[in-house]
Design an enzyme around this catalytic site. Structure first.
Site, mmCIF file in Angstrom:
data_model
loop_
_atom_site.group_PDB
_atom_site.id
_atom_site.type_symbol
_atom_site.label_atom_id
_atom_site.label_comp_id
_atom_site.label_asym_id
_atom_site.label_seq_id
_atom_site.Cartn_x
_atom_site.Cartn_y
_atom_site.Cartn_z
ATOM 1 N N ASN A 74 -12.721 -3.268 2.676
ATOM 2 C CA ASN A 74 -13.504 -2.168 2.703
ATOM 3 C C ASN A 74 -14.550 -2.250 1.806
ATOM 4 O O ASN A 74 -14.296 -2.192 0.687
ATOM 5 C CB ASN A 74 -12.804 -0.704 2.627
ATOM 6 C CG ASN A 74 -12.037 -0.518 4.155
ATOM 7 O OD1 ASN A 74 -12.480 -0.828 5.119
ATOM 8 N ND2 ASN A 74 -10.685 0.119 3.918
ATOM 9 N N GLY A 131 -15.238 3.710 3.966
ATOM 10 C CA GLY A 131 -14.278 4.491 3.430
ATOM 11 C C GLY A 131 -13.644 3.768 1.898
ATOM 12 O O GLY A 131 -12.533 4.336 1.828
ATOM 13 N N ASP A 166 0.882 -1.052 0.112
ATOM 14 C CA ASP A 166 0.018 -0.257 0.025
ATOM 15 C C ASP A 166 1.129 1.174 0.050
ATOM 16 O O ASP A 166 1.822 1.326 0.724
ATOM 17 C CB ASP A 166 -1.001 -0.119 1.262
ATOM 18 C CG ASP A 166 -1.992 0.894 1.103
ATOM 19 O OD1 ASP A 166 -3.196 0.451 0.934
ATOM 20 O OD2 ASP A 166 -1.714 2.227 1.081
ATOM 21 N N HIS A 205 -11.527 -7.024 -12.818
ATOM 22 C CA HIS A 205 -11.879 -6.120 -12.246
ATOM 23 C C HIS A 205 -13.302 -6.586 -11.695
ATOM 24 O O HIS A 205 -14.462 -6.881 -12.340
ATOM 25 C CB HIS A 205 -12.330 -4.842 -13.141
ATOM 26 C CG HIS A 205 -12.792 -3.581 -12.742
ATOM 27 N ND1 HIS A 205 -12.182 -2.718 -11.792
ATOM 28 C CD2 HIS A 205 -13.905 -3.289 -12.209
ATOM 29 C CE1 HIS A 205 -12.430 -1.732 -11.460
ATOM 30 N NE2 HIS A 205 -14.107 -2.226 -11.575
ATOM 31 N N HIS A 211 -10.224 -5.168 -3.203
ATOM 32 C CA HIS A 211 -9.019 -5.434 -2.802
ATOM 33 C C HIS A 211 -8.929 -5.961 -1.293
ATOM 34 O O HIS A 211 -9.762 -5.619 -0.661
ATOM 35 C CB HIS A 211 -7.872 -4.336 -2.784
ATOM 36 C CG HIS A 211 -8.512 -3.022 -2.337
ATOM 37 N ND1 HIS A 211 -9.697 -2.362 -3.121
ATOM 38 C CD2 HIS A 211 -8.388 -2.200 -1.140
ATOM 39 C CE1 HIS A 211 -9.874 -1.179 -2.418
ATOM 40 N NE2 HIS A 211 -9.224 -1.330 -1.230
ATOM 41 N N THR A 214 -12.020 3.684 -1.282
ATOM 42 C CA THR A 214 -11.736 4.627 -2.146
ATOM 43 C C THR A 214 -11.199 4.284 -3.415
ATOM 44 O O THR A 214 -11.290 4.924 -4.383
ATOM 45 C CB THR A 214 -10.468 5.486 -1.572
ATOM 46 O OG1 THR A 214 -9.491 4.444 -1.431
ATOM 47 C CG2 THR A 214 -10.794 6.131 -0.056
ATOM 48 N N HIS A 270 -11.938 -1.293 -7.008
ATOM 49 C CA HIS A 270 -11.358 -2.837 -7.599
ATOM 50 C C HIS A 270 -11.301 -3.526 -6.262
ATOM 51 O O HIS A 270 -10.193 -3.202 -5.717
ATOM 52 C CB HIS A 270 -10.382 -2.457 -8.540
ATOM 53 C CG HIS A 270 -9.555 -3.748 -8.828
ATOM 54 N ND1 HIS A 270 -9.407 -3.698 -10.176
ATOM 55 C CD2 HIS A 270 -9.158 -4.907 -8.360
ATOM 56 C CE1 HIS A 270 -8.825 -5.123 -10.633
ATOM 57 N NE2 HIS A 270 -8.738 -5.730 -9.373
HETATM 58 P P1 AMP Z 1 -9.664 1.319 0.470
HETATM 59 O O1 AMP Z 1 -9.975 2.312 1.247
HETATM 60 O O2 AMP Z 1 -9.887 -0.022 1.136
HETATM 61 O O3 AMP Z 1 -10.490 1.587 -0.928
HETATM 62 O O4 AMP Z 1 -8.242 1.509 0.106
HETATM 63 C C1 AMP Z 1 -7.481 1.600 -1.054
HETATM 64 C C2 AMP Z 1 -6.196 1.680 -0.701
HETATM 65 O O5 AMP Z 1 -5.325 1.843 -1.749
HETATM 66 C C3 AMP Z 1 -5.648 2.704 0.406
HETATM 67 O O6 AMP Z 1 -5.060 2.069 1.405
HETATM 68 C C4 AMP Z 1 -4.500 3.479 -0.563
HETATM 69 O O7 AMP Z 1 -3.511 3.934 0.225
HETATM 70 C C5 AMP Z 1 -3.924 2.461 -1.518
HETATM 71 N N1 AMP Z 1 -3.611 3.098 -3.021
HETATM 72 C C6 AMP Z 1 -4.375 3.861 -3.609
HETATM 73 N N2 AMP Z 1 -3.403 4.065 -4.763
HETATM 74 C C7 AMP Z 1 -2.407 3.037 -4.723
HETATM 75 C C8 AMP Z 1 -1.228 2.908 -5.459
HETATM 76 N N3 AMP Z 1 -1.320 3.644 -6.873
HETATM 77 N N4 AMP Z 1 -0.466 2.000 -5.127
HETATM 78 C C9 AMP Z 1 -0.378 1.386 -3.891
HETATM 79 N N5 AMP Z 1 -1.743 1.572 -3.089
HETATM 80 C C10 AMP Z 1 -2.443 2.351 -3.348
HETATM 81 ZN ZN ZN Z 2 -9.768 -2.514 -11.887
#
Ligand code: AMP
Ligand code: ZN
Length: 112
Positions: free
Chosen positions: A88, A94, A32, A48, A101, A96, A99
């Protein structure tokens, strides 16, 4: 299928760099960019799906595959003493990046 403007699909296509720790034909694990623990990994499918709640039969197979790969990957990446697995889902959590994960957090004693 990958999506044009999805940041994690862009990582999968190699358009955005990532710090990869594991990859196979079905999934990718990378660090992350804003770690919330000493070890903070993100595990994604190479397809996706925006949400856990969207997962069809294929999505369910992939989520299960990823989930049960995590123990080995976590152990090899500094989480031998335990880790937390987080998904999440949606606005209240939250989310963000849309896709699906799986966060893997560890490398230290985690506050609850
Ligand atoms: P979520 O809040 O579960 O949607 O978490 C998305 C996560 O993706 C966050 O912890 C971000 O710090 C992480 N994130 C976003 N863009 C990138 C990136 N390019 N490389 C690595 N992590 C990322
Ligand atoms: Zn995607």
């Amino acid at each position: 299928m990958l999506v044009e403007d999805c940041v994690f699909c862009r990582i999968l296509r190699g358009e955005i760099p990532s710090d990869k720790v594991y990859e196979d034909d079905k999934m990718l694990v990378f660090r992350d960019i804003e770690p919330k623990a000493k070890v903070h990994l993100l595990a994604i499918a190479k397809e996706h799906f925006a949400f856990l709640s969207d997962a069809d039969e294929r999505g369910r197979e992939l989520v299960s595959y990823i989930l049960f790969k995590i123990p080995e990957i976590a152990r090899k990446n500094g989480c031998a003493d335990g880790y937390r697995v987080v998904i999440n889902q949606g606005a209240d959590a939250g989310q963000t990046v849309f896709h699906l994960h799986i966060h893997v957090l560890g490398g230290e004693k985690l506050p609850w």
